[in-house]
Design a protein around this motif. Structure first.
Motif, short mmCIF file in Angstrom:
data_model
loop_
_atom_site.label_atom_id
_atom_site.label_comp_id
_atom_site.label_asym_id
_atom_site.label_seq_id
_atom_site.Cartn_x
_atom_site.Cartn_y
_atom_site.Cartn_z
N ALA A 416 -13.31 13.81 -7.83
CA ALA A 416 -12.97 12.82 -7.03
C ALA A 416 -14.06 12.05 -6.10
O ALA A 416 -14.02 10.59 -6.34
CB ALA A 416 -11.61 13.28 -5.57
N ALA A 420 -14.66 7.56 -6.67
CA ALA A 420 -14.77 6.57 -5.58
C ALA A 420 -16.54 6.05 -6.16
O ALA A 420 -15.87 4.68 -5.59
CB ALA A 420 -15.05 7.97 -4.29
N GLU A 508 -0.82 13.32 -4.85
CA GLU A 508 -2.42 13.30 -4.02
C GLU A 508 -3.30 12.42 -4.98
O GLU A 508 -3.74 11.71 -4.53
CB GLU A 508 -2.87 14.94 -3.60
CG GLU A 508 -1.76 15.38 -2.75
CD GLU A 508 -0.93 15.99 -3.10
OE1 GLU A 508 0.51 16.37 -2.70
OE2 GLU A 508 -0.87 15.97 -4.80
N ARG A 512 -5.04 8.85 -3.82
CA ARG A 512 -6.34 8.36 -3.67
C ARG A 512 -6.57 7.23 -4.45
O ARG A 512 -7.86 6.72 -3.88
CB ARG A 512 -7.41 9.78 -4.35
CG ARG A 512 -9.04 9.55 -3.21
CD ARG A 512 -9.15 11.36 -4.25
NE ARG A 512 -8.96 11.88 -6.22
CZ ARG A 512 -8.16 12.55 -6.18
NH1 ARG A 512 -8.20 13.18 -5.06
NH2 ARG A 512 -8.46 12.66 -7.09
N THR A 513 -6.04 7.87 -6.03
CA THR A 513 -6.58 6.26 -6.49
C THR A 513 -6.02 4.52 -5.81
O THR A 513 -6.96 3.52 -6.02
CB THR A 513 -6.04 6.41 -7.92
OG1 THR A 513 -6.20 7.44 -8.55
CG2 THR A 513 -6.34 4.84 -8.05
N GLU A 515 -5.67 4.52 -2.90
CA GLU A 515 -6.90 3.57 -1.65
C GLU A 515 -8.11 3.31 -2.33
O GLU A 515 -8.93 2.49 -1.56
CB GLU A 515 -7.59 5.42 -0.44
CG GLU A 515 -8.46 5.15 0.60
CD GLU A 515 -9.04 6.88 0.67
OE1 GLU A 515 -9.79 6.81 1.20
OE2 GLU A 515 -8.58 7.62 0.21
N TRP A 579 -16.95 4.16 2.35
CA TRP A 579 -15.90 5.68 1.87
C TRP A 579 -17.01 7.02 2.56
O TRP A 579 -18.01 6.38 2.21
CB TRP A 579 -15.60 5.86 0.58
CG TRP A 579 -14.70 7.18 0.20
CD1 TRP A 579 -13.75 7.17 0.79
CD2 TRP A 579 -15.92 7.70 -0.52
NE1 TRP A 579 -13.37 8.56 -0.49
CE2 TRP A 579 -14.92 8.94 -1.17
CE3 TRP A 579 -16.63 8.14 -0.92
CZ2 TRP A 579 -15.17 10.20 -1.13
CZ3 TRP A 579 -17.52 9.33 -2.03
CH2 TRP A 579 -16.63 9.79 -1.88
#
Length: 605
Positions: A416, A420, A508, A512-513, A515, A579
């Motif tokens: 993750a 990001a 989930e 996340r992707t 976002e 982020w």
């Protein structure tokens, strides 16, 4: 709107009939086989054979009889209903009426690529099946799909890099009109369509050029696949035009938005202008009124093809796949150090920092993997958008023995964090199908040589032998566990499972992707559309990476702790946090725990 690309070879509809043209400079005799009958052709001294036939029609089957025995398909066939060894089909490209006429593409800076293999991207494995998935991708934040090669290949399943008829979209996926409908649907949704094309070699089955055009190839430039393509010797003008027209054919007749040129480092050209330069020049000269993006895969790291004009417009090629970024990330995240990862395993964080800030990690530096041979050119002057970055792609997954994805190899929290930083960096991001939800399915190497058992055995044995140099497969028993690429089950295992995004933990991962892609759209793309002013990076002894890219519209700042102990951050108080890793309080004590990161945006210096 009707779209047709005219070319000097193949079957072309004219007012006088169907014109057939074949370049066969090393054949003694060539005859047209048309709907079961044979016809003489007009032979010219330059190796061309031509005929305008009033008997031919749309839907006619045709081929060429070479020297009295062998019947071959048209190398510029627009469609092969019966695979690469069968007869070609006369196609009228103008029969398809494009209803979406206003599409001119999208600016390169908006590109978020999604690489797909048509045969495994949907349950149907067709252009129509993929079309049904496009709204999902649009809603996710993807702006472009990139199709792995679709030029006709032998059998029903293949990655596409064994193609032998580059003008014929493979019938395993549908008809030419089915492909056009896929492209038109993508444009209706605001999605660009890219196509991976292969101009460095032909596959091992179905390439008949050797039978009548030996000068298409040259022993002067050997490649991993045999004799090289002759782009610089006698007869090379026709060879070059064959590929230049192919690029224009996809862009004009199919309204493709971008092309990815496979392994151009394997195209050796001692002449001037270089094949790579003339290819881009021809495309730029012919298509001026819409966005067309040209992307290289080039292990040589040649910055010369990626320059920009003062107005930020592209001179030749738009970008290059950034293997250095991927390889650095992979070595850092997994600790793997065999094969080409040997070049990155000694200092993965240093290589990653340089690649993120400057494009290439190897800029004329000696390669340990290549016994000290230098590789690359200085790239610091290039815009970050001159590079397509990825954590995974078809090569980096499928060329593993078992086709494991990165999500199978490392802890999810580290994945993750890497995702990001990858999606919020200024390079153009590319994701491989299923990556957005951390798909559980592998992507394995598969082929279909069922009709050629000797070739199938050679590929199977070669695949397993390829991994014997790796420690994990030195044991013959272990190497036998490597999936058989000729087995249908290997192909079936590689289909992505579209039910996974609905359940944990894939749900989930998908959120996340989404976002990250929304953040990219709102915060990163506006930077890319402004003037680029430069970058800097530092790597600390404690394994902290600090990278800043400066644009006229602002500065993008990433700081990540890849070490084992917490570290103190010295942030810019004027920067705004975009982020941060879970658990970090941006307003707290400026402490970055191990394997965490922050992405911030501030004013231009």
């Amino acid at each position: 709107m009707r779209c047709v690309h005219s070319m000097p070879f193949g079957a072309e509809l004219t007012s006088e009939g169907v014109r057939f043209a074949l370049w066969a400079p090393t054949a003694g005799d060539v005859r047209l086989v048309l709907d079961g009958a044979e016809h003489s052709l007009d032979a010219a001294k330059d190796g061309w054979y031509r005929l305008v036939s009033k008997e031919a029609r749309v839907g006619s089957r045709y081929g060429y009889r070479i020297d009295g025995n062998l019947i071959v398909p048209d190398p510029a066939s627009r469609f092969q209903p019966d695979d690469v060894h069968g007869l070609s089909l006369v196609v009228d490209p103008a029969s398809y009426a494009w209803s979406e006429t206003s599409w001119i593409g999208r600016p390169w800076e908006e590109t978020i690529l999604y690489e797909v293999h048509v045969g495994t991207a949907s349950p149907e494995g067709t252009y129509a099946g993929l079309s049904e998935k496009l709204p999902f991708l649009r809603d996710l934040g993807i702006t472009a799909i990139e199709l792995m090669p679709i030029g006709d290949f032998p059998g029903k399943r293949n990655w596409g890099y064994d193609g032998v008829l580059p003008y014929a979209p493979d019938s395993a996926y549908g008809s030419p009109d089915d492909l056009k409908r896929l492209i038109e649907r993508a444009h209706e949704l605001g999605l660009m369509v890219f196509l991976d094309v292969v101009y460095n070699h032909f596959g091992p089955s179905g390439n008949y050029l050797h039978a009548y055009a030996k000068s298409f190839f040259t022993e002067r430039h050997p490649t991993p696949w045999g004799a090289g393509i002759n782009v610089d010797g006698e007869g090379s003008r026709v060879v070059r035009d064959f590929f230049f027209h192919n690029a224009l054919y996809w862009l004009e007749e199919y309204r493709i938005d971008g092309l990815r040129f496979d392994a151009v480092h394997a195209i050796t050209d001692d002449g001037t202008p270089h094949f790579i330069e003339e290819l881009a020049t021809r495309i730029r000269q012919n298509i001026k009124h819409r966005h067309v993006h040209l992307v290289l895969e080039n292990e040589a790291n040649q910055a010369r093809w990626l320059g920009r004009e003062q107005d930020r417009s592209v001179s030749l090629h738009t970008a290059q796949w950034a293997d250095d970024i991927h390889n650095s990330w992979h070595a850092l995240l997994t600790g793997e150090n065999e094969g080409y990862y040997e070049d990155y395993a000694n200092k993965p964080l240093d290589h990653l920092g340089r690649a993120l800030a400057e494009g290439f990690a190897y800029q004329g530096d000696p390669s340990p993997h290549k016994n000290g041979v230098t590789r690359g050119e200085p790239s610091r002057h290039l815009h970050p958008a001159a590079f397509v970055a990825f954590l995974q792609n078809h090569d980096q997954i499928g060329n593993r023995a078992f086709g494991e994805r990165l999500s199978h190899l490392i802890p999810q929290e580290r994945l993750a964090m890497a995702q990001a930083l990858f999606l919020l960096a200024p390079q153009i991001p590319l994701m491989f199908m299923g990556e957005e939800w951390a798909a559980s399915t592998p992507f394995q190497f598969f082929v279909d040589f069922e009709r050629e058992p000797d070739l199938a055995k050679a590929v199977r044995d070669g695949r397993r032998g390829e991994f014997k140099r790796f420690k994990a497969f030195a044991d013959p028993e272990m190497s036998q566990r490597i999936p058989d690429p000729t087995d249908l089950a290997t192909f079936e295992r590689s289909r992505i499972d579209w039910s996974e995004p609905e359940r944990s933990p894939h749900r989930e991962a998908l959120a996340r992707t989404r976002e990250f892609l929304d953040l990219r759209r709102r915060e990163i793309i506006p930077l890319l559309k402004s003037d680029y002013q430069g970058s800097r990076y530092t790597v600390s002894p404690e394994k902290a990476l600090d990278v800043t890219w400066t644009f006229s519209a602002g500065a993008l700042h990433m700081i990540a702790n890849f070490g084992d102990t917490p570290m103190q951050m010295n942030g810019d108080p004027s920067a705004r946090i975009l982020w941060a890793s879970p658990g970090i309080d941006p307003a707290g004590e400026n402490i970055l725990p191990p394997w965490t990161a922050i992405v911030a945006k501030g004013p231009s210096a």
